[in-house]
Design a protein around this motif. Structure first.
Motif, PDB file in Angstrom:
ATOM      1  N   GLU A 159       5.723   7.667  -6.974  1.00 25.29           N
ATOM      2  CA  GLU A 159       6.102   6.436  -6.281  1.00 25.29           C
ATOM      3  C   GLU A 159       6.093   6.669  -4.766  1.00 25.29           C
ATOM      4  OE1 GLU A 159      10.064   3.791  -6.156  1.00 25.29           O
ATOM      5  OE2 GLU A 159       9.575   4.602  -8.122  1.00 25.29           O
ATOM      6  N   GLU A 160       6.665   7.795  -4.343  1.00 25.94           N
ATOM      7  CA  GLU A 160       6.679   8.109  -2.899  1.00 25.94           C
ATOM      8  C   GLU A 160       5.257   8.200  -2.359  1.00 25.94           C
ATOM      9  OE1 GLU A 160      10.798  10.637  -3.148  1.00 25.94           O
ATOM     10  OE2 GLU A 160       8.969  11.713  -2.564  1.00 25.94           O
ATOM     11  N   MET A 161       4.422   8.888  -3.144  1.00 30.66           N
ATOM     12  CA  MET A 161       3.028   9.069  -2.719  1.00 30.66           C
ATOM     13  C   MET A 161       2.325   7.703  -2.646  1.00 30.66           C
ATOM     14  SD  MET A 161       0.421  10.884  -1.962  1.00 30.66           S
ATOM     15  CE  MET A 161       0.805  12.580  -2.201  1.00 30.66           C
ATOM     16  N   ALA A 162       2.586   6.826  -3.628  1.00 28.59           N
ATOM     17  CA  ALA A 162       1.939   5.505  -3.648  1.00 28.59           C
ATOM     18  C   ALA A 162       2.340   4.699  -2.411  1.00 28.59           C
ATOM     19  CB  ALA A 162       2.309   4.753  -4.923  1.00 28.59           C
ATOM     20  N   HIS A 163       3.636   4.771  -2.029  1.00 30.51           N
ATOM     21  CA  HIS A 163       4.080   4.045  -0.827  1.00 30.51           C
ATOM     22  C   HIS A 163       3.377   4.579   0.412  1.00 30.51           C
ATOM     23  CE1 HIS A 163       6.908   1.263  -2.486  1.00 30.51           C
ATOM     24  NE2 HIS A 163       7.494   2.221  -3.202  1.00 30.51           N
ATOM     25  N   SER A 164       3.240   5.903   0.485  1.00 32.44           N
ATOM     26  CA  SER A 164       2.594   6.446   1.693  1.00 32.44           C
ATOM     27  C   SER A 164       1.090   6.100   1.700  1.00 32.44           C
ATOM     28  CB  SER A 164       2.876   7.946   1.860  1.00 32.44           C
ATOM     29  OG  SER A 164       1.885   8.695   1.266  1.00 32.44           O
ATOM     30  N   LEU A 165       0.487   6.014   0.509  1.00 30.71           N
ATOM     31  CA  LEU A 165      -0.932   5.622   0.461  1.00 30.71           C
ATOM     32  C   LEU A 165      -1.099   4.143   0.824  1.00 30.71           C
ATOM     33  CD1 LEU A 165      -2.027   7.636  -2.707  1.00 30.71           C
ATOM     34  CD2 LEU A 165      -2.792   8.044  -0.361  1.00 30.71           C
ATOM     35  N   LEU A 166      -0.118   3.330   0.416  1.00 34.82           N
ATOM     36  CA  LEU A 166      -0.147   1.896   0.776  1.00 34.82           C
ATOM     37  C   LEU A 166      -0.086   1.735   2.292  1.00 34.82           C
ATOM     38  CD1 LEU A 166       2.169  -0.414  -1.397  1.00 34.82           C
ATOM     39  CD2 LEU A 166      -0.005  -1.037  -0.363  1.00 34.82           C
ATOM     40  N   GLU A 167       0.794   2.561   2.904  1.00 29.29           N
ATOM     41  CA  GLU A 167       0.938   2.474   4.366  1.00 29.29           C
ATOM     42  C   GLU A 167      -0.338   2.857   5.101  1.00 29.29           C
ATOM     43  OE1 GLU A 167       4.403   4.721   5.535  1.00 29.29           O
ATOM     44  OE2 GLU A 167       5.624   3.324   4.352  1.00 29.29           O
ATOM     45  N   ARG A 168      -1.096   3.764   4.498  1.00 24.62           N
ATOM     46  CA  ARG A 168      -2.323   4.229   5.169  1.00 24.62           C
ATOM     47  C   ARG A 168      -3.501   3.259   5.014  1.00 24.62           C
ATOM     48  NH1 ARG A 168      -3.285  10.561   4.113  1.00 24.62           N
ATOM     49  NH2 ARG A 168      -5.126  10.037   5.304  1.00 24.62           N
ATOM     50  N   MET A 169      -3.325   2.225   4.165  1.00 19.47           N
ATOM     51  CA  MET A 169      -4.452   1.285   3.969  1.00 19.47           C
ATOM     52  C   MET A 169      -4.648   0.409   5.201  1.00 19.47           C
ATOM     53  SD  MET A 169      -3.934  -0.148   0.110  1.00 19.47           S
ATOM     54  CE  MET A 169      -3.531   0.963  -1.233  1.00 19.47           C
ATOM     55  N   THR A 170      -5.867  -0.042   5.394  1.00 19.64           N
ATOM     56  CA  THR A 170      -6.117  -1.017   6.467  1.00 19.64           C
ATOM     57  C   THR A 170      -5.492  -2.352   6.036  1.00 19.64           C
ATOM     58  OG1 THR A 170      -8.155  -1.796   5.439  1.00 19.64           O
ATOM     59  CG2 THR A 170      -8.364   0.070   6.970  1.00 19.64           C
ATOM     60  N   PRO A 171      -5.210  -3.256   6.994  1.00 23.00           N
ATOM     61  CA  PRO A 171      -4.635  -4.554   6.603  1.00 23.00           C
ATOM     62  C   PRO A 171      -5.497  -5.259   5.555  1.00 23.00           C
ATOM     63  CG  PRO A 171      -4.542  -4.281   8.979  1.00 23.00           C
ATOM     64  CD  PRO A 171      -5.313  -3.106   8.454  1.00 23.00           C
ATOM     65  N   GLN A 176      -7.488  -3.867   3.293  1.00 17.62           N
ATOM     66  CA  GLN A 176      -7.323  -3.200   1.987  1.00 17.62           C
ATOM     67  C   GLN A 176      -5.980  -3.575   1.380  1.00 17.62           C
ATOM     68  OE1 GLN A 176      -7.754   0.910   3.128  1.00 17.62           O
ATOM     69  NE2 GLN A 176      -9.926   0.953   2.593  1.00 17.62           N
ATOM     70  N   ARG A 177      -4.953  -3.641   2.259  1.00 21.54           N
ATOM     71  CA  ARG A 177      -3.613  -3.948   1.736  1.00 21.54           C
ATOM     72  C   ARG A 177      -3.585  -5.353   1.129  1.00 21.54           C
ATOM     73  NH1 ARG A 177      -0.130  -2.830   6.209  1.00 21.54           N
ATOM     74  NH2 ARG A 177      -1.113  -0.797   6.245  1.00 21.54           N
ATOM     75  N   SER A 178      -4.239  -6.296   1.795  1.00 20.19           N
ATOM     76  CA  SER A 178      -4.189  -7.650   1.228  1.00 20.19           C
ATOM     77  C   SER A 178      -5.002  -7.694  -0.071  1.00 20.19           C
ATOM     78  CB  SER A 178      -4.668  -8.691   2.239  1.00 20.19           C
ATOM     79  OG  SER A 178      -6.041  -8.584   2.395  1.00 20.19           O
ATOM     80  N   ARG A 179      -6.049  -6.865  -0.142  1.00 24.18           N
ATOM     81  CA  ARG A 179      -6.869  -6.860  -1.369  1.00 24.18           C
ATOM     82  C   ARG A 179      -6.132  -6.180  -2.531  1.00 24.18           C
ATOM     83  NH1 ARG A 179     -11.916  -4.284   0.379  1.00 24.18           N
ATOM     84  NH2 ARG A 179     -12.247  -6.202   1.517  1.00 24.18           N
ATOM     85  N   TYR A 180      -5.410  -5.104  -2.233  1.00 26.13           N
ATOM     86  CA  TYR A 180      -4.891  -4.262  -3.318  1.00 26.13           C
ATOM     87  C   TYR A 180      -3.374  -4.223  -3.448  1.00 26.13           C
ATOM     88  CZ  TYR A 180      -9.633  -2.433  -3.766  1.00 26.13           C
ATOM     89  OH  TYR A 180     -10.974  -2.311  -3.980  1.00 26.13           O
ATOM     90  N   ASN A 181      -2.671  -5.021  -2.630  1.00 28.41           N
ATOM     91  CA  ASN A 181      -1.207  -4.961  -2.737  1.00 28.41           C
ATOM     92  C   ASN A 181      -0.731  -5.265  -4.162  1.00 28.41           C
ATOM     93  OD1 ASN A 181       1.403  -4.539  -1.587  1.00 28.41           O
ATOM     94  ND2 ASN A 181       1.719  -6.733  -1.839  1.00 28.41           N
ATOM     95  N   ASP A 182      -1.323  -6.288  -4.787  1.00 29.71           N
ATOM     96  CA  ASP A 182      -0.908  -6.636  -6.157  1.00 29.71           C
ATOM     97  C   ASP A 182      -1.169  -5.478  -7.118  1.00 29.71           C
ATOM     98  OD1 ASP A 182      -0.117  -9.058  -5.325  1.00 29.71           O
ATOM     99  OD2 ASP A 182      -1.735 -10.211  -6.295  1.00 29.71           O
ATOM    100  N   THR A 183      -2.327  -4.834  -6.962  1.00 30.26           N
ATOM    101  CA  THR A 183      -2.669  -3.696  -7.835  1.00 30.26           C
ATOM    102  C   THR A 183      -1.602  -2.604  -7.695  1.00 30.26           C
ATOM    103  OG1 THR A 183      -4.992  -4.157  -7.422  1.00 30.26           O
ATOM    104  CG2 THR A 183      -4.490  -2.000  -8.353  1.00 30.26           C
ATOM    105  N   MET A 184      -1.199  -2.342  -6.454  1.00 31.21           N
ATOM    106  CA  MET A 184      -0.218  -1.276  -6.229  1.00 31.21           C
ATOM    107  C   MET A 184       1.162  -1.674  -6.763  1.00 31.21           C
ATOM    108  SD  MET A 184      -1.718   1.308  -5.043  1.00 31.21           S
ATOM    109  CE  MET A 184      -0.584   2.433  -4.240  1.00 31.21           C
TER     110      MET A 184
END
Ligand SMILES: NC(=O)c1ccc[n+]([C@@H]2O[C@H](COP(=O)([O-])OP(=O)(O)OC[C@H]3O[C@@H](n4cnc5c(N)ncnc54)[C@H](OP(=O)(O)O)[C@@H]3O)[C@@H](O)[C@H]2O)c1
Length: 287
Positions: A191-203, A205-213
Motif C-alpha cells: 500500500e505504501e509503495m502504491a501511494h508513492s507510485l501514484l505520487e510519481r505519476m504525471t497528472p 496518468q493520475r487522471s487515467r489510472y486513479n480509479d485503477t489504483m
C-alpha cells in the motif's frame, strides 16, 4: 519435538516477517537446522532460537549468497530444501511503473531466486534435496496494476516448470507454493509503495489510472482481511518440504485453490469480466 529431521538443513530467504518467519519457526520446531535469511541484525536477533540460525542474506547480493553457501558447507549436514520466499511487491499500471521499480521487483522475485537456487544446487544434488519456490496466485492470473508483480511470479512459475523437469532425472524435486491472500506485512508495504507510485505519476496518468489504483487498494485490503495467517500458510510449506513425493504445486487458501482451477478452462475474456466484477464488488464493499 520430532528428532527425525535433526541432521537436515533448510535454507529460507526473506525470513524477517510473514510467511518466511512463520515457516522458519515451524521448521525449526520440527527439528530442522534452519538457516534463515534476513537483511537486518535486529531481525536476526528477534528470530534466533534453538534450531533457527539467522544469516544475513539479501538475495540481490552475490557476496551474501556466497557466505551463506560457505556456512552451509561448514555445517556438513544434508540440505533438505531451499525455500525461495523473499518477495517484493510494487503495484501500478504498466504504463506508469518506473523502469527502476520493474527492475527491483524482478531482481528480488526472479533473479534473486535464480541466484540462490544456482548457488545451492551443488548441495541439493548431493543431498537429493528440493527447491521450494514461493510464487503466488498472481503467478497464475494477473489483475490490473499487477503487471510487475504478476510478471515476476509468472516467471517464477515458468522457471520452476523447466527446473522441475531438468532436475527430476537427478532426484531433486521442485515445488511451487501459490498463496492467495495472507495476513502479512506485504499488504502494508504494498500500500505504501502504491501511494508513492501514484505520487510519481504525471497528472495525465493520475487522471487515467486513479480509479485503477483505488480499486487495487481496496482489493488488496479485502484480500488481506480475508487472508490466512502466516502460521496457517507455513503448514503448507512444511508439507511441500517433507512430503515423500511432493506435488509440483500447492495452493494456500480457498481463493488460490478456486482461481488456479478456474483458469484452466475459462476463456481469457470471460476471466477478464469475472475479475472486473470481483474488483467492482470489493471496491463497493470498502466504500
Ligand atoms: N502476503 C500475500 O498476500 C502473498 C500472496 C501471495 C504470495 N506471497 C508471497 O509470499 C512470500 C512472502 O511474503 P509475505 O507475505 O510473508 O510478505 P513480507 O512479510 O513482506 O515478507 C517479504 C520478505 O521478503 C524479504 N525481502 C524483500 N527483499 C529482499 C531481498 N532483496 N533479499 C532478501 N529478502 C528480501 C523481506 O525482508 P525485509 O524485511 O528485509 O524487507 C521479507 O522478509 C513472497 O514471495 C510473496 O510474494 C504473498
Amino acid at each position: 519435538m520430532s528428532t527425525s529431521y535433526e541432521n537436515e538443513v533448510i535454507v529460507i530467504s526473506g525470513a524477517s516477517t510473514g510467511l518466511g518467519a512463520a515457516t522458519a519457526r515451524l521448521l525449526a520446531e520440527q527439528g530442522f537446522h534452519v538457516l534463515a535469511g534476513v537483511r537486518r541484525e535486529q531481525d536476526a536477533e528477534r528470530l534466533r532460537r534453538p534450531g533457527l540460525e539467522p544469516i544475513l542474506l539479501d538475495v540481490t547480493e552475490p557476496s551474501q549468497i556466497a557466505q551463506l553457501v560457505e556456512r552451509m558447507n561448514t555445517l556438513g549436514k544434508p540440505l533438505r530444501a531451499v525455500i525461495n520466499n523473499a518477495g517484493f511487491a510494487a503495484n501500478a499500471p504498466v504504463e506508469t511503473m518506473p523502469l527502476e521499480t520493474w527492475r527491483k521487483v524482478f531482481d528480488v522475485n526472479v533473479f534473486g531466486l535464480i541466484a540462490l537456487t544456482q548457488a545451492l544446487l551443488p548441495s541439493l544434488h548431493r543431498s537429493k534435496g528440493r527447491v521450494v519456490n514461493i510464487s503466488s496466485v498472481g503467478g497464475r492470473v494477473a489483475l490490473p496494476a499487477f503487471g510487475a508483480y504478476s510478471g515476476s511470479k509468472f516467471a517464477v512459475e515458468g522457471i520452476s516448470d523447466a527446473l522441475r523437469q531438468e532436475l527430476a532425472p537427478h532426484g531433486v524435486q521442485v515445488v511451487v507454493v501459490e498463496p492467495g491472500g495472507m495476513r502479512t506485512d506485504m499488504a502494508v508495504r504494498g500500500e505504501e509503495m502504491a501511494h508513492s507510485l501514484l505520487e510519481r505519476m504525471t497528472p495525465e496518468q493520475r487522471s487515467r489510472y486513479n480509479d485503477t489504483m483505488q480499486t487495487f487498494l481496496s482489493y488488496t485490503a479485502s484480500m488481506e482481511q480475508a487472508g490466512v495467517s502466516s502460521e496457517q500458510a507455513a503448514k503448507t510449506v512444511l508439507r511441500a518440504v517433507t512430503a515423500e513425493r511432493s506435488r509440483p504445486r500447492y495452493t494456500i487458501g480457498r481463493d488460490a485453490a478456486v482461481m488456479s482451477r478456474l483458469i484452466r478452462f475459462l476463456p481469457d475474456r470471460l476471466l477478464d469480466r469475472m475479475i472486473a466484477s470481483t474488483l467492482r464488488r470489493s471496491s463497493k464493499a470498502e466504500r
